[in-house]
Design a protein around this motif. Structure first.
Motif, PDB file in Angstrom:
ATOM      1  N   ASP A  49       0.823  -1.202   0.000  1.00 37.92           N
ATOM      2  CA  ASP A  49       0.000   0.000   0.000  1.00 37.92           C
ATOM      3  C   ASP A  49       0.857   1.251   0.000  1.00 37.92           C
ATOM      4  N   ARG A  50       0.239   2.311  -0.452  1.00 38.14           N
ATOM      5  CA  ARG A  50       0.901   3.605  -0.511  1.00 38.14           C
ATOM      6  C   ARG A  50       1.071   4.197   0.880  1.00 38.14           C
ATOM      7  N   ASP A  51       2.125   4.966   1.069  1.00 40.87           N
ATOM      8  CA  ASP A  51       2.338   5.682   2.322  1.00 40.87           C
ATOM      9  C   ASP A  51       1.394   6.881   2.344  1.00 40.87           C
ATOM     10  N   PRO A  52       0.400   6.915   3.236  1.00 44.10           N
ATOM     11  CA  PRO A  52      -0.573   8.008   3.239  1.00 44.10           C
ATOM     12  C   PRO A  52       0.023   9.358   3.612  1.00 44.10           C
ATOM     13  N   ASP A  53       1.211   9.359   4.211  1.00 45.43           N
ATOM     14  CA  ASP A  53       1.832  10.617   4.615  1.00 45.43           C
ATOM     15  C   ASP A  53       2.714  11.228   3.528  1.00 45.43           C
ATOM     16  N   TRP A  54       2.948  10.492   2.428  1.00 46.66           N
ATOM     17  CA  TRP A  54       3.823  10.995   1.369  1.00 46.66           C
ATOM     18  C   TRP A  54       3.155  12.136   0.621  1.00 46.66           C
ATOM     19  N   ARG A  55       3.917  13.164   0.297  1.00 41.53           N
ATOM     20  CA  ARG A  55       3.425  14.326  -0.436  1.00 41.53           C
ATOM     21  C   ARG A  55       4.309  14.571  -1.655  1.00 41.53           C
ATOM     22  N   PRO A  56       3.705  15.030  -2.775  1.00 39.31           N
ATOM     23  CA  PRO A  56       4.512  15.342  -3.957  1.00 39.31           C
ATOM     24  C   PRO A  56       5.632  16.323  -3.603  1.00 39.31           C
ATOM     25  N   GLY A  57       6.791  16.101  -4.188  1.00 46.32           N
ATOM     26  CA  GLY A  57       7.952  16.940  -3.921  1.00 46.32           C
ATOM     27  C   GLY A  57       8.869  16.347  -2.871  1.00 46.32           C
ATOM     28  N   GLU A  58       8.367  15.385  -2.100  1.00 46.22           N
ATOM     29  CA  GLU A  58       9.197  14.714  -1.105  1.00 46.22           C
ATOM     30  C   GLU A  58       9.952  13.571  -1.770  1.00 46.22           C
ATOM     31  N   ARG A  59      10.923  13.009  -1.060  1.00 41.78           N
ATOM     32  CA  ARG A  59      11.642  11.839  -1.569  1.00 41.78           C
ATOM     33  C   ARG A  59      10.671  10.696  -1.774  1.00 41.78           C
ATOM     34  N   TRP A  60      10.987   9.822  -2.748  1.00 38.21           N
ATOM     35  CA  TRP A  60      10.126   8.673  -3.011  1.00 38.21           C
ATOM     36  C   TRP A  60      10.049   7.793  -1.778  1.00 38.21           C
ATOM     37  N   PRO A  61       8.871   7.283  -1.463  1.00 34.03           N
ATOM     38  CA  PRO A  61       8.735   6.343  -0.341  1.00 34.03           C
ATOM     39  C   PRO A  61       9.544   5.075  -0.606  1.00 34.03           C
ATOM     40  N   SER A  62       9.872   4.366   0.445  1.00 24.46           N
ATOM     41  CA  SER A  62      10.751   3.193   0.329  1.00 24.46           C
ATOM     42  C   SER A  62      10.177   2.110  -0.579  1.00 24.46           C
ATOM     43  N   GLN A  63       8.841   1.995  -0.691  1.00 23.28           N
ATOM     44  CA  GLN A  63       8.288   0.928  -1.528  1.00 23.28           C
ATOM     45  C   GLN A  63       8.600   1.129  -3.001  1.00 23.28           C
ATOM     46  N   PHE A  64       9.017   2.336  -3.402  1.00 19.07           N
ATOM     47  CA  PHE A  64       9.359   2.601  -4.798  1.00 19.07           C
ATOM     48  C   PHE A  64      10.860   2.551  -5.052  1.00 19.07           C
ATOM     49  N   LYS A  65      11.638   2.279  -4.022  1.00 15.50           N
ATOM     50  CA  LYS A  65      13.093   2.311  -4.142  1.00 15.50           C
ATOM     51  C   LYS A  65      13.608   1.378  -5.231  1.00 15.50           C
ATOM     52  N   ASN A  66      13.077   0.172  -5.314  1.00 12.54           N
ATOM     53  CA  ASN A  66      13.539  -0.810  -6.298  1.00 12.54           C
ATOM     54  C   ASN A  66      12.532  -1.015  -7.430  1.00 12.54           C
ATOM     55  N   ALA A  67      11.689  -0.029  -7.660  1.00  9.47           N
ATOM     56  CA  ALA A  67      10.664  -0.144  -8.698  1.00  9.47           C
ATOM     57  C   ALA A  67      11.314  -0.230 -10.075  1.00  9.47           C
ATOM     58  N   VAL A  68      10.681  -0.974 -10.954  1.00 10.82           N
ATOM     59  CA  VAL A  68      11.152  -1.109 -12.331  1.00 10.82           C
ATOM     60  C   VAL A  68      10.301  -0.204 -13.210  1.00 10.82           C
ATOM     61  N   ARG A  69      10.936   0.629 -14.006  1.00  9.17           N
ATOM     62  CA  ARG A  69      10.203   1.483 -14.934  1.00  9.17           C
ATOM     63  C   ARG A  69      10.081   0.754 -16.265  1.00  9.17           C
ATOM     64  N   VAL A  70       8.913   0.824 -16.847  1.00  8.03           N
ATOM     65  CA  VAL A  70       8.704   0.177 -18.138  1.00  8.03           C
ATOM     66  C   VAL A  70       8.503   1.233 -19.209  1.00  8.03           C
ATOM     67  N   SER A  71       8.843   0.874 -20.438  1.00 12.95           N
ATOM     68  CA  SER A  71       8.641   1.777 -21.565  1.00 12.95           C
ATOM     69  C   SER A  71       7.179   1.722 -21.994  1.00 12.95           C
ATOM     70  N   VAL A  72       6.800   2.625 -22.880  1.00 13.94           N
ATOM     71  CA  VAL A  72       5.446   2.611 -23.435  1.00 13.94           C
ATOM     72  C   VAL A  72       5.189   1.275 -24.118  1.00 13.94           C
ATOM     73  N   GLU A  73       6.157   0.803 -24.885  1.00 17.90           N
ATOM     74  CA  GLU A  73       5.998  -0.457 -25.604  1.00 17.90           C
ATOM     75  C   GLU A  73       5.844  -1.629 -24.643  1.00 17.90           C
ATOM     76  N   GLU A  74       6.631  -1.646 -23.579  1.00 14.95           N
ATOM     77  CA  GLU A  74       6.536  -2.730 -22.596  1.00 14.95           C
ATOM     78  C   GLU A  74       5.181  -2.705 -21.888  1.00 14.95           C
ATOM     79  N   ALA A  75       4.716  -1.512 -21.526  1.00 15.19           N
ATOM     80  CA  ALA A  75       3.406  -1.389 -20.877  1.00 15.19           C
ATOM     81  C   ALA A  75       2.299  -1.877 -21.808  1.00 15.19           C
ATOM     82  N   ALA A  76       2.417  -1.526 -23.086  1.00 15.47           N
ATOM     83  CA  ALA A  76       1.409  -1.946 -24.061  1.00 15.47           C
ATOM     84  C   ALA A  76       1.377  -3.463 -24.206  1.00 15.47           C
ATOM     85  N   VAL A  77       2.530  -4.090 -24.289  1.00  9.77           N
ATOM     86  CA  VAL A  77       2.594  -5.550 -24.415  1.00  9.77           C
ATOM     87  C   VAL A  77       2.035  -6.214 -23.160  1.00  9.77           C
TER      88      VAL A  77
END
Length: 75
Positions: A1-29
């Motif tokens: 779940d998302r950290d309810p205390d996180w606000r835009p402009g702050e550092r990314w919450p720890s659950q996103f630390k190892n997140a994988v970003r996908v390209s448009v093509e990868e998301a589409a597939v």
């Protein structure tokens, strides 16, 4: 779940630390589109189109079921 205390402009919450970003093509597939589908617009707009679309495998099943029902068949 998302950290309810996180606000835009702050550092990314720890659950996103190892997140994988996908390209448009990868998301589409991942959504069932062919890799060379001609998305239009900015990268953000492309992701919005992909996220808002009914994925092709589901759309096919819905159309097949509707066609079968029109022919009087049961699925």
């Amino acid at each position: 779940d998302r950290d309810p205390d996180w606000r835009p402009g702050e550092r990314w919450p720890s659950q996103f630390k190892n997140a994988v970003r996908v390209s448009v093509e990868e998301a589409a597939v991942l959504q069932g589109f062919r890799p060379d589908y001609p998305w239009q617009g900015s990268r953000t707009r492309c992701f919005l189109q992909i996220g808002n679309a009914v994925c092709p495998p589901v759309a096919r099943l819905v159309v097949e079921a509707a066609a079968a029902r029109n022919r009087g068949e049961r699925r």
